[in-house]
Write a protein that holds these residues in place. Structure first.
Motif, PDB file in Angstrom:
ATOM      1  N   MET A 177       0.845  -1.191   0.000  1.00 42.47           N
ATOM      2  CA  MET A 177       0.000   0.000   0.000  1.00 42.47           C
ATOM      3  C   MET A 177       0.885   1.247   0.000  1.00 42.47           C
ATOM      4  SD  MET A 177      -1.502   0.196   3.884  1.00 42.47           S
ATOM      5  CE  MET A 177      -0.472   0.640   5.284  1.00 42.47           C
ATOM      6  N   HIS A 178       0.224   2.417   0.015  1.00 45.03           N
ATOM      7  CA  HIS A 178       0.944   3.695   0.044  1.00 45.03           C
ATOM      8  C   HIS A 178       1.810   3.847  -1.216  1.00 45.03           C
ATOM      9  CE1 HIS A 178       2.726   7.205   2.113  1.00 45.03           C
ATOM     10  NE2 HIS A 178       1.777   7.028   3.024  1.00 45.03           N
ATOM     11  N   CYS A 179       1.286   3.336  -2.335  1.00 43.72           N
ATOM     12  CA  CYS A 179       2.069   3.284  -3.573  1.00 43.72           C
ATOM     13  C   CYS A 179       1.911   4.528  -4.444  1.00 43.72           C
ATOM     14  CB  CYS A 179       1.662   2.063  -4.387  1.00 43.72           C
ATOM     15  SG  CYS A 179       1.924   0.490  -3.575  1.00 43.72           S
ATOM     16  N   TRP A 180       0.966   5.416  -4.096  1.00 44.12           N
ATOM     17  CA  TRP A 180       0.724   6.615  -4.897  1.00 44.12           C
ATOM     18  C   TRP A 180       0.401   6.253  -6.350  1.00 44.12           C
ATOM     19  CZ3 TRP A 180       0.156  10.729  -1.879  1.00 44.12           C
ATOM     20  CH2 TRP A 180       0.833  10.745  -0.640  1.00 44.12           C
ATOM     21  N   ASP A 181      -0.332   5.163  -6.542  1.00 45.41           N
ATOM     22  CA  ASP A 181      -0.731   4.690  -7.871  1.00 45.41           C
ATOM     23  C   ASP A 181       0.453   4.287  -8.755  1.00 45.41           C
ATOM     24  OD1 ASP A 181      -3.481   4.905  -7.438  1.00 45.41           O
ATOM     25  OD2 ASP A 181      -3.536   7.001  -8.076  1.00 45.41           O
ATOM     26  N   GLU A 182       1.609   4.091  -8.152  1.00 43.43           N
ATOM     27  CA  GLU A 182       2.786   3.601  -8.890  1.00 43.43           C
ATOM     28  C   GLU A 182       2.878   2.092  -8.657  1.00 43.43           C
ATOM     29  OE1 GLU A 182       4.793   5.131 -10.924  1.00 43.43           O
ATOM     30  OE2 GLU A 182       3.991   7.164 -10.657  1.00 43.43           O
ATOM     31  N   TYR A 183       2.085   1.341  -9.401  1.00 46.82           N
ATOM     32  CA  TYR A 183       1.927  -0.078  -9.122  1.00 46.82           C
ATOM     33  C   TYR A 183       3.127  -0.925  -9.529  1.00 46.82           C
ATOM     34  CZ  TYR A 183      -2.874   1.558  -8.630  1.00 46.82           C
ATOM     35  OH  TYR A 183      -4.003   2.245  -8.243  1.00 46.82           O
ATOM     36  N   SER A 184       4.028  -0.369 -10.312  1.00 45.20           N
ATOM     37  CA  SER A 184       5.202  -1.148 -10.728  1.00 45.20           C
ATOM     38  C   SER A 184       6.075  -1.532  -9.545  1.00 45.20           C
ATOM     39  CB  SER A 184       6.025  -0.358 -11.751  1.00 45.20           C
ATOM     40  OG  SER A 184       6.511   0.855 -11.188  1.00 45.20           O
ATOM     41  N   VAL A 185       6.017  -0.771  -8.461  1.00 45.55           N
ATOM     42  CA  VAL A 185       6.825  -1.081  -7.285  1.00 45.55           C
ATOM     43  C   VAL A 185       6.394  -2.402  -6.649  1.00 45.55           C
ATOM     44  CG1 VAL A 185       5.416   0.124  -5.552  1.00 45.55           C
ATOM     45  CG2 VAL A 185       7.903   0.006  -5.264  1.00 45.55           C
ATOM     46  N   ILE A 186       5.160  -2.817  -6.902  1.00 47.34           N
ATOM     47  CA  ILE A 186       4.678  -4.094  -6.380  1.00 47.34           C
ATOM     48  C   ILE A 186       5.450  -5.247  -7.017  1.00 47.34           C
ATOM     49  CG2 ILE A 186       2.672  -5.609  -6.176  1.00 47.34           C
ATOM     50  CD1 ILE A 186       0.931  -3.076  -6.175  1.00 47.34           C
ATOM     51  N   THR A 187       5.740  -5.122  -8.305  1.00 46.55           N
ATOM     52  CA  THR A 187       6.555  -6.140  -8.981  1.00 46.55           C
ATOM     53  C   THR A 187       7.932  -6.244  -8.344  1.00 46.55           C
ATOM     54  OG1 THR A 187       5.383  -5.733 -11.063  1.00 46.55           O
ATOM     55  CG2 THR A 187       7.502  -6.873 -11.204  1.00 46.55           C
ATOM     56  N   ASP A 188       8.493  -5.098  -7.958  1.00 44.11           N
ATOM     57  CA  ASP A 188       9.800  -5.106  -7.281  1.00 44.11           C
ATOM     58  C   ASP A 188       9.729  -5.895  -5.980  1.00 44.11           C
ATOM     59  OD1 ASP A 188      10.741  -3.473  -9.307  1.00 44.11           O
ATOM     60  OD2 ASP A 188      10.415  -1.611  -8.171  1.00 44.11           O
ATOM     61  N   LEU A 189       8.635  -5.709  -5.241  1.00 42.61           N
ATOM     62  CA  LEU A 189       8.483  -6.437  -3.985  1.00 42.61           C
ATOM     63  C   LEU A 189       8.303  -7.931  -4.233  1.00 42.61           C
ATOM     64  CD1 LEU A 189       8.156  -6.478  -0.903  1.00 42.61           C
ATOM     65  CD2 LEU A 189       5.720  -6.054  -1.239  1.00 42.61           C
ATOM     66  N   GLN A 190       7.519  -8.270  -5.213  1.00 45.26           N
ATOM     67  CA  GLN A 190       7.316  -9.690  -5.530  1.00 45.26           C
ATOM     68  C   GLN A 190       8.630 -10.366  -5.896  1.00 45.26           C
ATOM     69  OE1 GLN A 190       4.301  -9.026  -8.517  1.00 45.26           O
ATOM     70  NE2 GLN A 190       2.659  -9.705  -7.146  1.00 45.26           N
ATOM     71  N   GLN A 191       9.464  -9.682  -6.636  1.00 49.70           N
ATOM     72  CA  GLN A 191      10.768 -10.237  -6.992  1.00 49.70           C
ATOM     73  C   GLN A 191      11.658 -10.358  -5.762  1.00 49.70           C
ATOM     74  OE1 GLN A 191      12.066  -7.513 -10.042  1.00 49.70           O
ATOM     75  NE2 GLN A 191      10.890  -8.541 -11.653  1.00 49.70           N
ATOM     76  N   ALA A 192      11.617  -9.354  -4.872  1.00 53.37           N
ATOM     77  CA  ALA A 192      12.434  -9.384  -3.664  1.00 53.37           C
ATOM     78  C   ALA A 192      12.013 -10.501  -2.723  1.00 53.37           C
ATOM     79  CB  ALA A 192      12.361  -8.037  -2.949  1.00 53.37           C
ATOM     80  N   CYS A 193      10.730 -10.857  -2.758  1.00 54.10           N
ATOM     81  CA  CYS A 193      10.200 -11.890  -1.849  1.00 54.10           C
ATOM     82  C   CYS A 193      10.060 -13.242  -2.529  1.00 54.10           C
ATOM     83  CB  CYS A 193       8.854 -11.446  -1.284  1.00 54.10           C
ATOM     84  SG  CYS A 193       8.970 -10.051  -0.141  1.00 54.10           S
ATOM     85  N   TYR A 194      10.617 -13.380  -3.711  1.00 54.05           N
ATOM     86  CA  TYR A 194      10.515 -14.646  -4.429  1.00 54.05           C
ATOM     87  C   TYR A 194      11.143 -15.771  -3.599  1.00 54.05           C
ATOM     88  CZ  TYR A 194      11.068 -18.206  -8.039  1.00 54.05           C
ATOM     89  OH  TYR A 194      11.017 -19.377  -8.757  1.00 54.05           O
ATOM     90  N   GLY A 195      10.424 -16.864  -3.466  1.00 55.94           N
ATOM     91  CA  GLY A 195      10.917 -18.002  -2.692  1.00 55.94           C
ATOM     92  C   GLY A 195      10.559 -17.952  -1.221  1.00 55.94           C
ATOM     93  N   LYS A 196      10.013 -16.832  -0.762  1.00 55.01           N
ATOM     94  CA  LYS A 196       9.588 -16.730   0.632  1.00 55.01           C
ATOM     95  C   LYS A 196       8.136 -17.202   0.751  1.00 55.01           C
ATOM     96  CE  LYS A 196      12.749 -12.904   1.598  1.00 55.01           C
ATOM     97  NZ  LYS A 196      12.904 -11.501   2.069  1.00 55.01           N
ATOM     98  N   ASP A 197       7.787 -17.668   1.920  1.00 56.96           N
ATOM     99  CA  ASP A 197       6.472 -18.261   2.142  1.00 56.96           C
ATOM    100  C   ASP A 197       5.442 -17.162   2.421  1.00 56.96           C
ATOM    101  OD1 ASP A 197       4.480 -20.111   2.440  1.00 56.96           O
ATOM    102  OD2 ASP A 197       5.004 -20.606   4.522  1.00 56.96           O
ATOM    103  N   VAL A 198       5.169 -16.347   1.409  1.00 54.29           N
ATOM    104  CA  VAL A 198       4.197 -15.259   1.531  1.00 54.29           C
ATOM    105  C   VAL A 198       3.592 -15.005   0.159  1.00 54.29           C
ATOM    106  CG1 VAL A 198       5.964 -13.480   1.139  1.00 54.29           C
ATOM    107  CG2 VAL A 198       3.840 -12.879   2.332  1.00 54.29           C
TER     108      VAL A 198
END
Length: 238
Positions: A202-223
């Motif tokens: 959240m708190h993304c200011w409608d810049e949804y591409s940052v969500i992809t960055d988080l998904q990549q950073a959390c790849y392989g984690k149980d979330v």
């Protein structure tokens, strides 16, 4: 459980009997506020990107409650409770069941919320974030203090969860694109320390591409990292 992304840090969480609304600052479509259900509106602090008087437009239903950080201008009558960090509220309803609310601190203003209802544990961070601004953008910021304060608050939440044998099912955590390369730091640390089943950026200011960055950073984690691409969309339903 159904999660609807409203805008910025605003979400609706629809459980079987209760509806939880966090930091809503925009119009909420009627189908997301069904009658005959207990509705709880939360506002983490007074900043205009987290609190709007619009939430009082939905207060005609007798099943509506407001739980607001105590830095917000006081109004709302008997339906409103103002709350500080590290306080506890208990609501018990014959029809909709108990709702337990515990507040924690913020690294900016107001509170963060831990809500237990219908067997689910839901956390909304408000502005509890690792505000790791670049020295160029915010030279006045003490970056070491920002890290220390954020990690200290996460430690308090972790101790509470372990003491009470709870696990977070859904967490709403800031991923602020204005922080550049540090945008996902708070969410990554949150996942590593508190292990939520689902995390909604959240708190993304409608810049949804940052969500992809988080998904990549959390790849392989149980979330499971939820994603959104527009306002007022259902982003999770089980």
């Amino acid at each position: 459980m159904k999660i609807i992304y409203l805008h910025h840090s605003g979400f609706v969480v629809e459980l079987d009997k209760n509806t939880l609304v966090f930091d809503a600052i925009t119009y909420i479509q009627p189908q997301y506020l069904k009658k005959g259900r207990r509705k709880y509106f939360f506002a983490s602090h007074a900043h205009t990107d987290h609190f709007s008087q619009i939430i009082y437009n939905y207060g005609t239903d007798f099943d509506t409650r407001y739980i607001l950080s105590d830095d917000i201008t006081r109004r709302g009558g008997k339906k409103t409770t103002f709350i500080k960090p590290y306080e506890h509220l208990h609501y018990d309803d014959i029809k909709c069941g108990p709702v337990e609310i515990d507040t924690f601190g913020s690294t900016d203003q107001g509170v963060s919320f831990l809500v237990q209802a219908e067997g689910k544990v839901i956390f909304h961070a408000g502005d509890l974030n690792w505000w790791d601004w670049s020295p160029e953008a915010r030279p006045e910021i003490d970056r070491a203090a920002e890290e220390r304060d954020f990690k200290a608050e996460i430690a308090k939440i972790k101790e509470f969860l372990e003491t009470n044998h709870r696990k977070i099912n859904v967490a709403f955590v800031p991923v602020d694109s204005r922080l550049g390369r540090s945008a996902t730091k708070a969410a990554e640390y949150f996942v590593d320390e508190l292990h939520p089943q689902i995390l909604a950026p959240m708190h993304c200011w409608d810049e949804y591409s940052v969500i992809t960055d988080l998904q990549q950073a959390c790849y392989g984690k149980d979330v499971k990292i939820l994603t959104m691409s527009k306002r007022n969309e259902i982003i999770y339903a089980d």
